[in-house]
Write an enzyme that holds these catalytic residues in place. Sequence first.
Site, PDB file in Angstrom:
ATOM      1  N   ARG B  52      40.102  67.266  13.338  1.00 30.28           N
ATOM      2  CA  ARG B  52      39.067  68.029  14.050  1.00 30.28           C
ATOM      3  C   ARG B  52      38.036  67.222  14.744  1.00 30.28           C
ATOM      4  O   ARG B  52      38.301  66.168  14.881  1.00 30.28           O
ATOM      5  CB  ARG B  52      38.386  69.053  12.906  1.00 30.28           C
ATOM      6  N   GLY B  53      37.099  67.865  15.447  1.00 29.39           N
ATOM      7  CA  GLY B  53      36.455  67.306  16.494  1.00 29.39           C
ATOM      8  C   GLY B  53      37.349  67.205  17.701  1.00 29.39           C
ATOM      9  O   GLY B  53      38.370  66.875  17.924  1.00 29.39           O
ATOM     10  N   ALA B  54      36.338  67.604  18.714  1.00 32.09           N
ATOM     11  CA  ALA B  54      36.995  67.844  20.143  1.00 32.09           C
ATOM     12  C   ALA B  54      37.848  66.743  20.535  1.00 32.09           C
ATOM     13  O   ALA B  54      38.816  66.630  21.038  1.00 32.09           O
ATOM     14  CB  ALA B  54      35.910  68.188  21.272  1.00 32.09           C
ATOM     15  N   ARG B  89      44.623  75.670  18.878  1.00 31.74           N
ATOM     16  CA  ARG B  89      43.112  75.968  18.760  1.00 31.74           C
ATOM     17  C   ARG B  89      42.724  76.327  20.204  1.00 31.74           C
ATOM     18  O   ARG B  89      42.401  75.460  21.001  1.00 31.74           O
ATOM     19  CB  ARG B  89      42.551  74.577  18.578  1.00 31.74           C
ATOM     20  N   GLN B 207      30.074  69.743   7.186  1.00 33.15           N
ATOM     21  CA  GLN B 207      30.610  68.597   7.505  1.00 33.15           C
ATOM     22  C   GLN B 207      29.810  67.338   7.419  1.00 33.15           C
ATOM     23  O   GLN B 207      30.245  66.174   7.409  1.00 33.15           O
ATOM     24  CB  GLN B 207      30.978  68.500   9.225  1.00 33.15           C
ATOM     25  N   ASP B 248      28.451  70.003  21.751  1.00 35.28           N
ATOM     26  CA  ASP B 248      29.695  70.548  22.311  1.00 35.28           C
ATOM     27  C   ASP B 248      29.821  71.045  23.641  1.00 35.28           C
ATOM     28  O   ASP B 248      30.823  70.971  24.278  1.00 35.28           O
ATOM     29  CB  ASP B 248      30.124  71.802  21.544  1.00 35.28           C
ATOM     30  N   ASN B 258      25.308  73.075  20.194  1.00 32.33           N
ATOM     31  CA  ASN B 258      25.839  72.275  19.434  1.00 32.33           C
ATOM     32  C   ASN B 258      25.829  72.987  17.816  1.00 32.33           C
ATOM     33  O   ASN B 258      25.431  74.204  17.900  1.00 32.33           O
ATOM     34  CB  ASN B 258      24.997  71.055  18.935  1.00 32.33           C
ATOM     35  N   LYS B 259      26.249  72.381  16.694  1.00 34.14           N
ATOM     36  CA  LYS B 259      26.480  73.056  15.419  1.00 34.14           C
ATOM     37  C   LYS B 259      25.304  74.175  15.166  1.00 34.14           C
ATOM     38  O   LYS B 259      24.059  73.405  15.150  1.00 34.14           O
ATOM     39  CB  LYS B 259      26.679  72.021  14.433  1.00 34.14           C
TER      40      LYS B 259
END
Lengths: 365, 365
Positions: B52-54, B89, B207, B248, B258-259
Amino acid sequence: MKINGKDWKTIWITDDLEIKVIDQTVLPHEFKIKTMRNIKDVYFGIKNMIVRGAPLIGVTGGYGFALGIKEDSSDKNLIKCSNYLKSARPTAVNLSWAIDRIYNKVARIEKSERFSFAIKEAKAIELEDIEMCSKIGDNGLKVIKDIFKKKYFEKKNKIKNINILTHCNAGWLATVDWGTALAPIYKAHRENLNIHVWVDETRPRNQGASLTAYELQSEGIPYSVIVDNAGGYLMQNNLVDMVIVGSDRTTSNGDVCNKIGTYLKALAAYENNIPFFAALPVSTIDWSLENGVNTIPIEERSEEEIDFLRGLNNKGKMETIRITPIGSKSYNPAFDVTPSKFITGLITEKGICKANKESLKSLYG
Amino acid sequence: MKINGKDWKTIWITDDLEIKVIDQTVLPHEFKIKTMRNIKDVYFGIKNMIVRGAPLIGVTGGYGFALGIKEDSSDKNLIKCSNYLKSARPTAVNLSWAIDRIYNKVARIEKSERFSFAIKEAKAIELEDIEMCSKIGDNGLKVIKDIFKKKYFEKKNKIKNINILTHCNAGWLATVDWGTALAPIYKAHRENLNIHVWVDETRPRNQGASLTAYELQSEGIPYSVIVDNAGGYLMQNNLVDMVIVGSDRTTSNGDVCNKIGTYLKALAAYENNIPFFAALPVSTIDWSLENGVNTIPIEERSEEEIDFLRGLNNKGKMETIRITPIGSKSYNPAFDVTPSKFITGLITEKGICKANKESLKSLYG
């Protein structure tokens, strides 16, 4: 308030002088009534958080003290029982307050009358708590109605619903009935105002996701549980019309010490021009303190509350899981202080006021 | 970065052309390497969030595309593999970007050369990612050094330590190596600067509590996991010297998406005069958007992420528990937007700049 359509209180005493309470350690996954028959039962009930919430702990302690006096009404035992019960939750101000109130009344009367007098006084504390919460509800209802009016009459919005965000559990499960922050919501719902509540899950102990969600679900009030991270986004996107939280301690300047995370929601409400209210009994006002930031001692709780979580596994059993790496370090401050400048108003049983000294004093006429 | 004293990357390709990755679904409780031997393995690895993670998704997708070409290098199969992998994805911009980059290069050359060229290009993407993160680290290190200087030379504090708060996981596990928001922290630690990190657990997917805590623990950097509610209290009490988060998507005005929860921390940092930085590759800058609030579409994820939590039970097995009442409703927006006015600066591989259009443009000389 209602559970499965039936009215309940968190505590009551039977004709046989047994204390019955809703066991809050197994909510929301199980609904159980616990019976406390003597002072020892009450001590462990408070210590093990079968009852929690400052007002409810006070009422339970009062009944427990009466049961202690029933066994032995001597002067010596009064002191012994008082110390014993207070040690169940040493930092719970309401517990000491309720016990001292009964002690001061019964110490002066005949031993033979002490027990019946203590029970009467404990009942009085119970009824006063219900009355106080109900009044907080009535006063808060006025605030909600004002916000409704503004949203629908002045701004001519079409969908007639109000979104209220709350943090932690300041509901009836923390008191005997009605609650503090949730009381205005219950009153509004009973007047058929269309309310939807955003329930902060309130890590680490998740009192929002468990108790507040359970209360609202049982009462039939629409709500959505959100993570504590989500409130800012909702406020930024016009999805919150007001915030109501409780208060564990309120300074004379109107600063509010409440469950950790309250401050972050107050900042977001302020930034987005959303009314932010704290609902509290005037007994939480600490006139000896002006500013709360850096002066109110903040309880630091166990790292385990962060590392471990308890819930229902897929076999329907309660189970504890670890979420952090083994050996990980955590830090767990339990409260924070919201400075008064971020607070629109305080809702009390004596009325509504601004979060400042002058306005707080005016409540006392 | 290190795990148990050994250097690792999140992904690498063996001489036998097998792709090896760290399985991120079982961290922090288990450390497992997964092998991906064909495009199907890669598809499911991305879909099931083994990676995971762009940035890491992009690199993995690139290698996966190469493995697809190995099986059949026809024009028709290039298109089929591209569509197939992208569907693992669909919202991951880096995945499409990496696949298209390889596609555009190999489509023009002889079929017989396509596979070796694709592998070369995927490797190039991997190395560029490491280089980019390392540069973000170097640039962020300057910021940390400046804060050190201010705290210890100008203000003459005695304890030489810097407290950095971070949200979610923008560490090396989200990239190939170094990470973005954590890269400056790793660089600072390697220069023997005394850093302590406050790790937001970052509900709902945790996370922070799982991956960021695991990274820092493995690298030997002091940290404490905190609930997402605690940051405001820490900032109010001078326990945070700076905040670094990832991004992001970054608008041309410097707003940072962002998150979820990032915005609340930015508000608290602003209120308490604490430097708040976002660390990001310039590839996250979306020049087509000026203001991010109400314009960037926010992914709404499953209610289950709020209702259920996964962790290690007391028998050492991974288990899922439910925390909300059965039948409870939740709402789960996954990101929020922090307006640029709350952001002290942006740390990129091209340098540090203010969060505004002019300053962002100046990075491009």
